[in-house]
Design an enzyme around this catalytic site. Sequence first.
Site, short mmCIF file in Angstrom:
data_model
loop_
_atom_site.label_atom_id
_atom_site.label_comp_id
_atom_site.label_asym_id
_atom_site.label_seq_id
_atom_site.Cartn_x
_atom_site.Cartn_y
_atom_site.Cartn_z
N ASN A 3 0.85 -1.26 0.13
CA ASN A 3 -0.01 -0.04 0.04
C ASN A 3 0.80 1.27 0.04
O ASN A 3 0.31 2.25 -0.39
CB ASN A 3 -1.05 -0.11 1.17
CG ASN A 3 -0.50 -0.14 2.56
OD1 ASN A 3 0.69 -0.41 2.56
ND2 ASN A 3 -1.29 0.26 3.51
N CYS A 29 -3.33 0.69 6.92
CA CYS A 29 -3.10 -0.15 8.50
C CYS A 29 -3.78 0.73 9.22
O CYS A 29 -4.39 0.31 9.97
CB CYS A 29 -1.73 -0.46 8.81
SG CYS A 29 -0.75 0.98 8.73
N GLU A 43 5.59 -3.77 11.61
CA GLU A 43 4.50 -2.91 11.68
C GLU A 43 3.57 -3.83 11.04
O GLU A 43 3.49 -4.07 9.57
CB GLU A 43 5.04 -1.59 11.13
CG GLU A 43 5.68 -0.76 11.78
CD GLU A 43 5.15 -0.35 13.10
OE1 GLU A 43 3.99 -0.34 13.49
OE2 GLU A 43 6.16 0.12 13.80
N1 NDP Z 1 1.27 -1.32 10.81
C1 NDP Z 1 1.78 -1.04 9.33
O1 NDP Z 1 2.43 0.21 9.56
C2 NDP Z 1 1.12 -1.52 8.33
C3 NDP Z 1 0.27 -2.75 8.14
N2 NDP Z 1 0.01 -3.07 6.90
C4 NDP Z 1 -0.71 -4.37 7.00
O2 NDP Z 1 -0.21 -5.33 5.78
C5 NDP Z 1 -1.38 -5.90 5.17
C6 NDP Z 1 -1.37 -5.77 3.93
O3 NDP Z 1 -0.27 -5.61 3.06
P1 NDP Z 1 0.14 -6.69 2.27
O4 NDP Z 1 1.42 -6.17 1.42
O5 NDP Z 1 -0.86 -7.52 1.60
O6 NDP Z 1 1.09 -7.59 3.26
P2 NDP Z 1 1.68 -8.80 3.23
O7 NDP Z 1 2.08 -9.45 4.49
O8 NDP Z 1 1.04 -9.83 2.57
O9 NDP Z 1 3.00 -8.78 2.43
C7 NDP Z 1 4.17 -7.70 2.84
C8 NDP Z 1 5.33 -8.07 2.24
O10 NDP Z 1 5.66 -9.29 2.71
C9 NDP Z 1 6.26 -9.87 1.54
N3 NDP Z 1 6.11 -11.34 1.93
C10 NDP Z 1 5.12 -12.34 1.78
N4 NDP Z 1 5.38 -13.80 2.15
C11 NDP Z 1 6.62 -13.41 2.75
C12 NDP Z 1 7.68 -14.20 3.17
N5 NDP Z 1 7.41 -15.59 3.48
N6 NDP Z 1 8.83 -13.77 3.76
C13 NDP Z 1 8.88 -12.32 3.67
N7 NDP Z 1 8.19 -11.67 2.85
C14 NDP Z 1 7.13 -12.09 2.67
C15 NDP Z 1 5.48 -9.53 0.49
O11 NDP Z 1 5.97 -9.68 -0.64
P3 NDP Z 1 4.91 -10.15 -1.88
O12 NDP Z 1 4.02 -9.11 -2.27
O13 NDP Z 1 5.74 -10.76 -3.00
O14 NDP Z 1 4.23 -11.45 -1.48
C16 NDP Z 1 5.41 -8.13 0.72
O15 NDP Z 1 6.60 -7.34 0.46
C17 NDP Z 1 -2.27 -5.62 6.09
O16 NDP Z 1 -2.77 -6.70 6.99
C18 NDP Z 1 -2.19 -4.26 6.61
O17 NDP Z 1 -3.00 -4.09 8.06
C19 NDP Z 1 0.12 -2.34 5.84
C20 NDP Z 1 0.82 -1.21 5.82
C21 NDP Z 1 1.22 -0.54 7.03
O1 3PG Z 2 0.61 1.39 5.70
C1 3PG Z 2 -0.15 2.19 6.36
O2 3PG Z 2 -1.34 2.05 6.12
C2 3PG Z 2 0.51 3.42 6.67
O3 3PG Z 2 1.37 3.11 7.63
C3 3PG Z 2 -0.39 4.54 7.05
O4 3PG Z 2 0.28 5.65 6.86
P1 3PG Z 2 -0.79 6.94 6.89
O5 3PG Z 2 -1.43 6.79 8.13
O6 3PG Z 2 0.31 8.03 6.88
O7 3PG Z 2 -1.64 6.99 5.77
#
Ligand code: NDP
Ligand code: 3PG
Length: 497
Positions: free
Chosen positions: A170, A299, A265
């Site tokens: 994202n 997130c 995170e």
């Molecule tokens: N707290 C925070 O700051 C944030 C949390 N999120 C959370 O992330 C989720 C959505 O994001 P999303 O990208 O779908 O999350 P994912 O956990 O599916 O993927 C995150 C990253 O991990 C990689 N990945 C996948 N499998 C593995 C593995 N086995 N080992 C190492 N890396 C791996 C992915 O690569 P690939 O795409 O190639 O699978 C991607 O780069 C939601 O749950 C959201 O809440 C999102 C943004 C911010």
């Molecule tokens: O990945 C997310 O969702 C971000 O960490 C949120 O960032 P923002 O609150 O600044 O949009």
Amino acid sequence: MAGSGVFKEIIDEDGVYKFYFDGEWRKSSSGKTVPIINPTTRETHFRVQACTQEEVKKIVETSKAVQKSWAKTPLWKRAELLHKAAAILKEHKAPIAECLVKEIAKPAKDAVTEVVRSGDLVSYCAEEGVRILGEGQFLVSDSFPGNERTKYCLTSKIPLGVVLAIPPFNYPVNLAVSKIAPALIAGNSLVLKPPTQGAVAALHMVHCFHLAGFPKGLISCVTGKGSEIGDFLTMHPGINCISFTGGDTGIAISKKAGMVPLQMELGGKDGCIILEDADLDLAAANIVKGGFSYSGQRCTAVKVVLVMESVANTLVEKVQAKVAKLSVGRPEDDCDITPVVTESSANFIEGLVMDAKEKGATFCQEYKREGNLIWPLLLDNVRPDMRIAWEEPFGPVLPVIRINSVEEGINHCNASNFGLQGCVFTRDINKAILISDAMETGTVQINSAPARGPDHFPFQGLKDSGIGSQGITNSINMMTKTKSTVINLPTPSYTVG
Ligand SMILES: NC(=O)C1=CN([C@@H]2O[C@H](COP(=O)(O)OP(=O)(O)OC[C@H]3O[C@@H](n4cnc5c(N)ncnc54)[C@H](OP(=O)(O)O)[C@@H]3O)[C@@H](O)[C@H]2O)C=CC1
Ligand SMILES: O=C(O)[C@H](O)COP(=O)(O)O
């Protein structure tokens, strides 16, 4: 345009984006590629290299060797290069933003904002690094019982070694540089594994660092499916720190990673508690912005509204009126609501909606979906037995739970396995502080929707929402270790004269 001009060298003759290693753009020996599907058209838009484990191994080995000389590079010089990269990144905001539009359907304006924000983050990080890494501690021994002043302890911060950065789809640029810049200013080398959706934007961003002139091999970017090369990377003994943002994958990584510092995170189910005395117009505006910006794929999105029954009808009406004004369509047209990232994500969201329907939630709008595009939906009268009350949709669907006491709202938030952020709307600051203290989340916003930014604020989640704390200063500190040098004197220092 993406892949043209200064970015021409990052793409091969077949239109496949290369990976970055040892200061060069390369094709993987696997001969395989990974498609990146445009969420709007649901067709392959870009292709990236599917790197092999052997390539990952070489990258980590090189990163280790190069880090040693980078750590000896003067701090001001490291900062200078980061400032240069920040400027190049901002200069090329248009092609990078274009990738974000095509790969993750981020609305056009927000895509530009992400790149500019990232440049600012890198610059701020360079300045903050110079300040906080330029100073250490001085301790004398006679402040501890039983000691004379015979020891002077000097502490400074040293790099960890090779930092592995794994950002989510994202914010593939911003959440990558939020790991890259602190790692580099602190004297580490950096291996980036970008998310598949968002990889091409990340490769363009990495090229901006290349153009800035960082030493060869200091930064690498390896592409491929996380599920295929992820474990090999995260469990590689040459990795000294993992900074990950994403979903539950982070929990699995934490269990498998060795004795390395982790910054995690992860997901959230940010609750928004509305008290009877709240400014309901302000609350409604924040609920819509917090719940529906980037189609709820943040997130920190508002993921459940907990409103006092006495003001619930008025609040829901106000939110509904604002939801009706959201534009729905293509990211290129800068619509508010755009297609969610993948078909499986849309299917998951639909599953939550159908569950709420079967269990009797009130639909404030009709449920509508075309491909990955889901129209914004407010679900009223959601009850705790519905999945949407607990699970994060990561889409434009927002549940409203009506509560009869503040405690009920706090208890709902605290019963969640997540603990990222929360927010409370009230005109009574005393109540707001008490609620903030009671909420088991990393941050509580008073009278505003949850947000990570500004990027120098500490950002952290409790429980399944994470380990450690992000934010520029915290990330720099996290990517270093304290080193002490103790000067031992033959006699207490104050005995002369
Ligand atoms: N707290 C925070 O700051 C944030 C949390 N999120 C959370 O992330 C989720 C959505 O994001 P999303 O990208 O779908 O999350 P994912 O956990 O599916 O993927 C995150 C990253 O991990 C990689 N990945 C996948 N499998 C593995 C593995 N086995 N080992 C190492 N890396 C791996 C992915 O690569 P690939 O795409 O190639 O699978 C991607 O780069 C939601 O749950 C959201 O809440 C999102 C943004 C911010
Ligand atoms: O990945 C997310 O969702 C971000 O960490 C949120 O960032 P923002 O609150 O600044 O949009």
